[in-house]
Design a protein around this motif. Structure first.
Motif, PDB file in Angstrom:
ATOM      1  N   ASN A   1      -2.761  -3.854  34.085  1.00  0.00           N
ATOM      2  CA  ASN A   1      -1.786  -2.767  35.474  1.00  0.00           C
ATOM      3  C   ASN A   1      -1.946  -1.682  34.871  1.00  0.00           C
ATOM      4  OD1 ASN A   1       1.375  -4.700  36.524  1.00  0.00           O
ATOM      5  ND2 ASN A   1      -0.736  -4.872  36.743  1.00  0.00           N
ATOM      6  N   THR A   2      -3.352  -1.519  34.455  1.00  0.00           N
ATOM      7  CA  THR A   2      -4.335   0.009  33.820  1.00  0.00           C
ATOM      8  C   THR A   2      -4.595   0.227  34.327  1.00  0.00           C
ATOM      9  OG1 THR A   2      -5.659  -0.977  32.767  1.00  0.00           O
ATOM     10  CG2 THR A   2      -3.470  -0.636  31.663  1.00  0.00           C
ATOM     11  N   ALA A   3      -5.006  -0.424  36.107  1.00  0.00           N
ATOM     12  CA  ALA A   3      -6.118   0.380  37.017  1.00  0.00           C
ATOM     13  C   ALA A   3      -6.078   0.035  37.946  1.00  0.00           C
ATOM     14  CB  ALA A   3      -7.393  -0.068  36.640  1.00  0.00           C
ATOM     15  N   ILE A   4      -5.844   0.999  39.096  1.00  0.00           N
ATOM     16  CA  ILE A   4      -5.296   0.760  40.506  1.00  0.00           C
ATOM     17  C   ILE A   4      -6.305   1.433  41.932  1.00  0.00           C
ATOM     18  CG2 ILE A   4      -3.169   1.224  41.761  1.00  0.00           C
ATOM     19  CD1 ILE A   4      -2.210   2.866  39.398  1.00  0.00           C
ATOM     20  N   LEU A   5      -6.188   0.494  42.744  1.00  0.00           N
ATOM     21  CA  LEU A   5      -6.872   0.536  43.816  1.00  0.00           C
ATOM     22  C   LEU A   5      -5.820   1.357  44.815  1.00  0.00           C
ATOM     23  CD1 LEU A   5      -9.080  -2.388  44.958  1.00  0.00           C
ATOM     24  CD2 LEU A   5      -9.814  -0.633  44.381  1.00  0.00           C
ATOM     25  N   PRO A   6      -5.640   2.880  45.110  1.00  0.00           N
ATOM     26  CA  PRO A   6      -4.378   3.297  45.957  1.00  0.00           C
ATOM     27  C   PRO A   6      -5.028   2.391  47.483  1.00  0.00           C
ATOM     28  CG  PRO A   6      -6.722   4.789  45.639  1.00  0.00           C
ATOM     29  CD  PRO A   6      -6.929   3.866  45.257  1.00  0.00           C
ATOM     30  N   ALA A   7      -3.975   2.912  48.044  1.00  0.00           N
ATOM     31  CA  ALA A   7      -3.368   2.195  49.311  1.00  0.00           C
ATOM     32  C   ALA A   7      -4.546   2.635  50.266  1.00  0.00           C
ATOM     33  CB  ALA A   7      -2.255   2.959  49.493  1.00  0.00           C
ATOM     34  N   TYR A   8      -4.860   2.441  51.841  1.00  0.00           N
ATOM     35  CA  TYR A   8      -5.593   2.765  52.431  1.00  0.00           C
ATOM     36  C   TYR A   8      -5.085   2.345  54.030  1.00  0.00           C
ATOM     37  CZ  TYR A   8      -8.423  -1.458  52.815  1.00  0.00           C
ATOM     38  OH  TYR A   8      -8.938  -3.170  52.452  1.00  0.00           O
ATOM     39  N   THR A   9      -5.454   2.923  55.237  1.00  0.00           N
ATOM     40  CA  THR A   9      -5.530   2.843  55.967  1.00  0.00           C
ATOM     41  C   THR A   9      -6.371   3.048  56.611  1.00  0.00           C
ATOM     42  OG1 THR A   9      -3.129   3.063  56.613  1.00  0.00           O
ATOM     43  CG2 THR A   9      -4.375   3.105  58.419  1.00  0.00           C
ATOM     44  N   ARG A  10      -7.315   1.770  57.285  1.00  0.00           N
ATOM     45  CA  ARG A  10      -8.888   1.959  58.273  1.00  0.00           C
ATOM     46  C   ARG A  10      -8.769   1.685  59.747  1.00  0.00           C
ATOM     47  NH1 ARG A  10     -12.592  -2.806  56.922  1.00  0.00           N
ATOM     48  NH2 ARG A  10     -11.433  -3.165  58.889  1.00  0.00           N
TER      49      ARG A  10
END
Length: 705
Positions: free
Chosen positions: A643-652
């Motif tokens: 849990n040290t690397a994250i993909l940010p939330a997104y809207t396409r």
């Protein structure tokens, strides 16, 4: 043509996905309606679906989504990943840039793929050119599909030759990156009892990232023979030739998120990162109707695959102490696999003790030969498998004869043998499932599958051979209650397992030889409700317990065994809001926790977005013009198990427009990422985050005569 095809697409997708009565708009004639009744109201194994028993979808005690060929075309989908983007409860993983990888309710898989209900477990990007539809079943499915299938399975249903029909369809598509696709679909009825069909594809893809290109060829001739009124034989051969640049994405920085400043940099080499696949696939299915209440099916599948993938990727990055340097690792991997799969099913209906029974019973035999080897790199400057380079566009790798960050020249040789294994796998399975109609309102589903999984692995470097046999029974229980004809409430329990040799039979040497298979359990309850004849709502709540091998945080070339519990719910609404307006909407909520992980508590499983949302609208403006608008949203998700690397939330946001030039020709425009958002849809490991494509368009000319 667009208006009719849109109506067909909407009604077929609606009836298949949600089980509604297939009532159609006035624009669809009686012939089209009859075909939708046959293929949409009931799941028939000999026509479109892998569930094998003739069960109305509203009576199936699990979640499923189905995308028909018409919907795939109208939405402009050209990959499995694009379909997954609009599927509730499912998201994509990177697949190291050379394969389809799907995360079913938090469970990543590269092997739970099927074609016409037969296992398709080789790692590659699967084409869509020859498909009738794509079916995504969620929850464990071991009873019908065997090992794996923990969070779900994806089944591709191929086009078959059609009797008493002659037609030719074609498609030409261009995208704004410079790529193009050509497709052909030709069917001819040779006489009253036989037909031939040819589907073919050539695809030249270009992308938004440096060096990216892809060339894919697919040729799939099929034949159908009506041997007798009650007996039919389908034959198929497919040739697959794929070449593709491998892009493993960009590193994450001090905040754990992908470094946006690196969005245009490829952390690889234009000549060393590539993937090739040559495959020959043969399929035969013989079906016989013994009586109105009993039918049988024999199926044979043989696939011969030769795959090579080689790549460099970002394996380490220190944004604080060395922000201008990146460590590159890599490997050269080859796989030769031969799959032989034979199966036989009996499907019948009878009455006993005053109850109606529908049953499916069958046996399956699988023999797989798998040769795999992997070579790690050795850099001359570091004398190690990792070399550091100054971050620039492009990196100074020089095709393996570049300049290291130290300023010293360095050369690359894939000369360090990581592993070389020859595996032979034999699987025997037998299964029985019964659906008992207790009353007009209540059905019970009971079943079990026995699997005997034998594997022998020869470890070439140490000249050691080990073997292991695992035998498991996978049960299934389901209850469906219908308080009224258009509403069903269901609950189900099922189990699945995965041998310790994993999805790809890497090895069972060392401590892996002593470990029992990973086992999984699933509880699910749901509602399917036909709000109107052409509008339906479904919902499901579920819990999954799993123990599975996953990419290690400190070394993405190795695996850790992670235990986790995942819970969540899904909601879907699909159908015609008005005669001109079709909508498909889905929302999923996922929660989970890693358990029994030494030294860590309360960690969330990787690739498990808390909230995902998809929405698609199609609106018929006139008889010739139609418009589409949709969006897909994914909450932030962890890249790694620590849990040290994250993909940010997104809207396409995506859009489409369709125009019928005539009854036989149509023009279509699909636009992806309408707002040109920067987003990172998936990853494989900490420093390999995929950069999503910017605003792009695809123009398609489609015809049929």
């Amino acid at each position: 043509m667009y208006k009719t095809s849109l109506a067909l697409m909407s009604a077929t997708a609606l009836s298949l996905t949600l089980g509604i009565a297939p009532a159609m708009a006035d624009s669809v004639d009686a012939v089209d309606r009859e075909q939708i009744v046959v293929t949409g109201q009931v799941l028939y194994a000999n026509q479109i679906n892998a569930l094998r028993t003739p069960t109305p979808i509203i009576d199936v005690p699990q979640s499923l989504s189905i995308f028909t060929a018409a919907e795939i075309s109208q939405r402009g989908f050209s990959s499995i990943g694009q379909i997954i983007d609009y599927t509730v409860g499912v998201n994509t993983s990177q697949g190291e840039g050379h394969r389809d990888a799907v995360v079913f309710r938090g469970v990543r898989s590269t092997a739970d793929f099927f074609i016409d209900g037969v296992r398709d477990d080789v790692q590659y990007y699967r084409p869509l050119y020859n498909l009738e539809q794509v079916e995504i079943l969620r929850g464990p499915n071991a009873l019908l599909f065997g090992r794996g299938g923990t969070g779900g399975i994806l089944n591709r249903v191929t086009k078959k030759a059609e009797l008493d029909d002659v037609f030719t369809g074609y498609e030409v598509a261009l995208n704004s990156f410079g790529g193009f696709t050509l497709q052909l679909d030709h069917n001819v009825s040779t006489d009253d009892t036989s037909a031939l069909r040819l589907n073919a594809m050539y695809e030249s893809l270009e992308g938004h990232r440096d060096f990216y290109d892809s060339e894919r060829i697919g040729v799939n001739p099929t034949a159908r023979f009506q041997l007798f009124d009650t007996t039919r034989l389908d034959l198929s051969y497919e040739f697959i030739d794929h070449e593709r640049f491998i892009d493993r994405g960009i590193p994450t920085g001090a905040n754990g998120e992908p470094v946006e400043a690196f969005r245009d940099i490829v952390f690889g080499d234009d000549t060393l990162n590539f993937h090739t696949l040559d495959a020959h696939v043969f399929r035969a299915t013989l079906q016989h109707q013994f009586s109105d209440a009993l039918k049988g099916r024999l199926s044979a599948f043989y696939g011969d695959y030769d795959k090579v993938y080689q790549n460099l990727y970002a394996s380490s990055y220190d944004a604080v102490n060395s922000p201008d340097q990146v460590g590159l690792d890599g490997y050269l991997d080859t796989t030769q696999r031969q799959n032989l799969i034979l199966s036989a099913d009996l499907i019948g209906q009878f009455q006993m003790a005053g109850f109606n029974h529908t049953f499916v019973t069958g046996v399956e035999f699988i023999n797989t030969g798998n040769n795999n080897d992997r070579l790690n790199p050795v850099w001359s400057d570091s004398n190690d498998d990792v070399e550091f380079f100054t971050i620039a566009r492009p990196l100074a790798t020089g095709g393996g004869t570049g300049t290291a960050a130290s300023g010293n020249p360095t050369t690359l040789a894939f000369s360090d043998l990581n592993d070389d294994t020859h595996a032979d796998v034999s699987v025997f399975s037998a299964y029985l499932q019964g659906e008992i109609e207790i009353s007009d309102q209540l059905d019970i589903i009971l079943g079990a599958r026995f699997d005997s999984f034998e594997i022998e692995v020869h470890n070439v470097p140490v000249n050691e051979t080990r073997e292991r046999t695992d035998e498991r029974v996978s049960p299934r229980l389901g209850v469906v209650y219908k308080p009224q004809e258009n509403i069903s409430l269901y609950a189900s329990y099922s189990e699945s397992f995965l041998p310790r040799s994993g999805e790809q039979f890497a090895n069972i040497n060392g401590s892996n030889n002593a470990l029992d298979p990973n086992e999984f359990t699933n509880l699910e309850a749901g509602l399917k409700w036909d709000l109107a004849s052409n509008l339906s709502f479904t919902g499901a709540i579920f819990e999954i317990e799993q123990r599975s091998p996953q990419t290690a945080d400190n070394d993405p070339s190795t695996l850790d065994v992670i235990e986790s519990e995942i819970t969540g719910f899904e909601l879907q609404l699909q159908g015609q809001l008005t005669e001109a307006w079709f909508i498909s909407a889905g929302y999923s909520y996922l929660d989970g926790e890693q358990v029994n992980r030494s030294g860590n508590t309360g960690l969330r499983p990787r690739e498990l977005p808390e909230n995902t949302l998809s929405l698609w609208n199609s609106y018929q403006v006139s008889d010739q013009l139609g418009l589409g608008l949709g969006l897909t949203y994914q909450d932030e998700t962890f890249i790694n198990n620590s849990n040290t690397a994250i993909l940010p939330a997104y809207t396409r946001i995506d859009a489409a427009a369709y125009y019928d030039l005539s009854d036989r020709f149509s023009l279509q425009l699909n636009v992806e990422n309408l707002t040109d958002a920067l987003y990172f849809p998936n990853a494989h490991s900490t420093h390999q985050a995929t950069v999503g494509a910017p605003l792009n368009a695809r123009v398609t000319l489609r015809g049929r005569f």
